[in-house]
Design a protein around this motif. Structure first.
Motif, PDB file in Angstrom:
ATOM      1  N   ARG A  18       0.832  -1.207   0.000  1.00 11.79           N
ATOM      2  CA  ARG A  18       0.000   0.000   0.000  1.00 11.79           C
ATOM      3  C   ARG A  18       0.866   1.256   0.000  1.00 11.79           C
ATOM      4  NH1 ARG A  18      -3.417  -2.992   3.589  1.00 11.79           N
ATOM      5  NH2 ARG A  18      -2.342  -2.063   5.372  1.00 11.79           N
ATOM      6  N   ARG A  19       1.942   1.230   0.801  1.00 15.73           N
ATOM      7  CA  ARG A  19       2.831   2.389   0.885  1.00 15.73           C
ATOM      8  C   ARG A  19       3.494   2.638  -0.466  1.00 15.73           C
ATOM      9  NH1 ARG A  19       4.713   1.115   5.362  1.00 15.73           N
ATOM     10  NH2 ARG A  19       6.502  -0.108   4.668  1.00 15.73           N
ATOM     11  N   ARG A  20       3.949   1.579  -1.111  1.00 14.61           N
ATOM     12  CA  ARG A  20       4.558   1.732  -2.438  1.00 14.61           C
ATOM     13  C   ARG A  20       3.551   2.298  -3.434  1.00 14.61           C
ATOM     14  NH1 ARG A  20       6.846  -3.256  -6.245  1.00 14.61           N
ATOM     15  NH2 ARG A  20       7.009  -2.048  -8.163  1.00 14.61           N
ATOM     16  N   ARG A 229     -11.828  -6.288  -8.240  1.00 13.53           N
ATOM     17  CA  ARG A 229     -10.847  -7.251  -7.724  1.00 13.53           C
ATOM     18  C   ARG A 229     -11.484  -8.612  -7.477  1.00 13.53           C
ATOM     19  NH1 ARG A 229      -6.011  -4.889  -6.239  1.00 13.53           N
ATOM     20  NH2 ARG A 229      -6.030  -2.600  -6.156  1.00 13.53           N
ATOM     21  N   MET A 230     -12.753  -8.617  -7.049  1.00  9.84           N
ATOM     22  CA  MET A 230     -13.455  -9.894  -6.869  1.00  9.84           C
ATOM     23  C   MET A 230     -13.643 -10.608  -8.203  1.00  9.84           C
ATOM     24  SD  MET A 230     -16.448  -9.019  -4.122  1.00  9.84           S
ATOM     25  CE  MET A 230     -16.098  -8.364  -2.484  1.00  9.84           C
ATOM     26  N   LEU A 231     -14.036  -9.865  -9.240  1.00 15.48           N
ATOM     27  CA  LEU A 231     -14.245 -10.471 -10.552  1.00 15.48           C
ATOM     28  C   LEU A 231     -12.957 -11.040 -11.122  1.00 15.48           C
ATOM     29  CD1 LEU A 231     -16.716  -8.018 -12.355  1.00 15.48           C
ATOM     30  CD2 LEU A 231     -17.220 -10.143 -11.163  1.00 15.48           C
ATOM     31  N   GLU A 232     -11.820 -10.461 -10.763  1.00 16.20           N
ATOM     32  CA  GLU A 232     -10.537 -10.984 -11.234  1.00 16.20           C
ATOM     33  C   GLU A 232     -10.257 -12.379 -10.689  1.00 16.20           C
ATOM     34  OE1 GLU A 232      -7.202  -7.881 -11.862  1.00 16.20           O
ATOM     35  OE2 GLU A 232      -8.377  -7.078 -10.207  1.00 16.20           O
ATOM     36  N   ALA A 277      -1.082   1.951 -20.711  1.00 17.02           N
ATOM     37  CA  ALA A 277      -1.127   2.623 -19.408  1.00 17.02           C
ATOM     38  C   ALA A 277      -1.258   1.653 -18.233  1.00 17.02           C
ATOM     39  CB  ALA A 277      -2.276   3.632 -19.387  1.00 17.02           C
ATOM     40  N   GLY A 278      -2.179   0.698 -18.328  1.00 19.34           N
ATOM     41  CA  GLY A 278      -2.409  -0.220 -17.218  1.00 19.34           C
ATOM     42  C   GLY A 278      -1.197  -1.067 -16.852  1.00 19.34           C
ATOM     43  N   PRO A 279      -0.585  -1.766 -17.828  1.00 18.29           N
ATOM     44  CA  PRO A 279       0.600  -2.570 -17.499  1.00 18.29           C
ATOM     45  C   PRO A 279       1.766  -1.749 -16.949  1.00 18.29           C
ATOM     46  CG  PRO A 279      -0.318  -3.261 -19.597  1.00 18.29           C
ATOM     47  CD  PRO A 279      -1.068  -2.029 -19.197  1.00 18.29           C
ATOM     48  N   VAL A 280       1.985  -0.545 -17.483  1.00 17.31           N
ATOM     49  CA  VAL A 280       3.062   0.305 -16.966  1.00 17.31           C
ATOM     50  C   VAL A 280       2.774   0.692 -15.517  1.00 17.31           C
ATOM     51  CG1 VAL A 280       4.190   2.555 -17.176  1.00 17.31           C
ATOM     52  CG2 VAL A 280       3.748   1.187 -19.223  1.00 17.31           C
ATOM     53  N   ALA A 281       1.528   1.079 -15.239  1.00 22.92           N
ATOM     54  CA  ALA A 281       1.163   1.434 -13.869  1.00 22.92           C
ATOM     55  C   ALA A 281       1.335   0.255 -12.928  1.00 22.92           C
ATOM     56  CB  ALA A 281      -0.281   1.941 -13.832  1.00 22.92           C
ATOM     57  N   LEU A 282       0.968  -0.938 -13.380  1.00 20.90           N
ATOM     58  CA  LEU A 282       1.112  -2.128 -12.536  1.00 20.90           C
ATOM     59  C   LEU A 282       2.572  -2.417 -12.235  1.00 20.90           C
ATOM     60  CD1 LEU A 282      -0.380  -4.485 -11.168  1.00 20.90           C
ATOM     61  CD2 LEU A 282      -0.115  -5.772 -13.301  1.00 20.90           C
ATOM     62  N   PRO A 287       1.529  -5.080  -7.009  1.00 21.05           N
ATOM     63  CA  PRO A 287       0.212  -5.731  -6.948  1.00 21.05           C
ATOM     64  C   PRO A 287      -0.889  -4.859  -6.356  1.00 21.05           C
ATOM     65  CG  PRO A 287       1.934  -7.199  -6.139  1.00 21.05           C
ATOM     66  CD  PRO A 287       2.557  -5.861  -6.288  1.00 21.05           C
ATOM     67  N   ALA A 288      -0.538  -3.902  -5.535  1.00 22.74           N
ATOM     68  CA  ALA A 288      -1.552  -3.039  -4.917  1.00 22.74           C
ATOM     69  C   ALA A 288      -1.867  -1.830  -5.781  1.00 22.74           C
ATOM     70  CB  ALA A 288      -1.080  -2.574  -3.534  1.00 22.74           C
ATOM     71  N   GLY A 289      -1.472  -1.887  -7.046  1.00 23.91           N
ATOM     72  CA  GLY A 289      -1.681  -0.764  -7.940  1.00 23.91           C
ATOM     73  C   GLY A 289      -3.133  -0.377  -8.071  1.00 23.91           C
TER      74      GLY A 289
END
Length: 345
Positions: A18-20, A229-232, A277-282, A287-289
């Protein structure tokens, strides 16, 4: 009733993640702000960052600076920012919801539907900018509805949705090619300019609609992050955890499609932004992205691409040319990686 607590090392790991995520997201926000200001500083007439901020916030009264910043440079900068956030947010929703890194509005037909309706409005009905923008939004919504209905088989799977979306996308592109071939040269050139995508082409109405959509929808998406997150975890697990699978999936797809539609209405179909955008952000947040980080990365891509297109190349180019140059190598790498890892569907 006794409560079960997670082991200390698990709690510590969650806190670190979460901090990261918070630190990286904050850093991305700072980068977006710097690029936003830089976009309004550079050009044939240089404006200092202090003067840019003072003009945007109405802290000073300088007619020359205000005209350059507010009238000439602020609209495309605001469009780039809002379009980037919209596409980054929509792209990560598609990818997470459908469980595939190739699940992007660029490839599943949504952007093609918007393009077909917009090009038809330009070439067939000779519509103005507001009508073209509205047509793009309607096209995105109707195309997404068509894909959803065709892909429905007692539910939606990412693999089937993507394949049908690719097929619909190619069908739409074929019709676009036919419409372009029947058009006059000037009109075809205007339509091609729209198809490439540029943040400098939107009018005041389209920009305002896009900003309102982003301000309303992105907070709604953040509220839906937990059900996402549940659907994932899969439909069965999500149902066991109390999620209403199909209503949540429809709501998420709906808001993502609306964001894509408004972004296309304002700037045309900027390719690869939603994909990247999504993969770079992840990668940056771990994992908490968050969805917010994906939107910020999208804004960085569009703002940076527009700066390059306007100021760092021998000739001024549409923003979409630069996003295409950035995105094409990434797509090739992604296809090769997905194929090796067996994650194609």
């Amino acid at each position: 009733m006794a409560t079960t607590l997670a082991p200390p090392h698990v709690l510590a790991g969650r806190a670190r993640r979460r901090r990261r995520s918070v630190l990286v997201t904050s850093a991305l926000a700072v980068v977006v702000l710097c690029l936003f200001v830089l976009t309004m500083m550079v050009g044939s007439y240089y404006v200092s960052p202090v003067d840019v901020i003072a003009s945007v916030l109405h802290l000073r009264d300088d007619p020359t600076t205000d005209f350059i910043v507010r009238d000439l440079r602020l609209p495309p900068a605001a469009t780039a920012l809002a379009v980037g956030v919209a596409l980054g947010t929509a792209g990560t929703i598609f990818q997470r919801l459908l469980g595939n890194p190739l699940a992007s509005p660029d490839f599943v037909g949504v952007s093609s539907g918007a393009s077909l309706f917009a090009v038809s409005a330009i070439l067939v009905f000779h519509a103005g900018s507001a009508a073209v923008a509205g047509s793009a939004l309607v096209g995105a919504l109707l195309t997404a509805l068509l894909i959803y209905l065709l892909a429905w088989r007692d539910g939606i799977t990412g693999y089937r949705f993507i394949l049908i979306g690719i097929g619909v996308s190619q069908f739409m592109m074929s019709i676009i090619g036919y419409v372009l071939s029947r058009a006059q040269r000037y009109e075809a050139g205007e339509a091609m300019t729209w198809l490439v995508g540029s943040v400098g082409r939107s009018g005041t109405g389209e920009l305002r609609a896009l900003i309102v959509a982003v301000l309303v929808i992105v907070p709604l998406v953040i509220m839906l992050d937990r059900p996402l997150r549940m659907l994932e975890l899969g439909d069965d697990t999500a149902t066991a955890l109390g999620a209403r699978v199909e209503p949540v999936r429809l709501a998420l797809l709906g808001v993502a499609i609306v964001l894509v539609g408004f972004a296309a209405a304002a700037a045309g179909p900027l390719m690869f932004v939603a994909l990247i955008a999504g993969p770079v952000a992840l990668r940056l947040t771990g994992p908490a992205g968050s969805i917010v980080a994906s939107g910020l990365v999208g804004a960085i891509i569009v703002l940076g691409a527009d700066l390059v297109a306007q100021h760092l190349l021998p000739a001024v180019l549409p923003t979409g040319v630069v996003t295409g140059i950035i995105g094409a190598p990434y797509l090739i790498w992604l296809l090769a990686t997905v194929n090796r890892e067996g994650r194609g569907g």
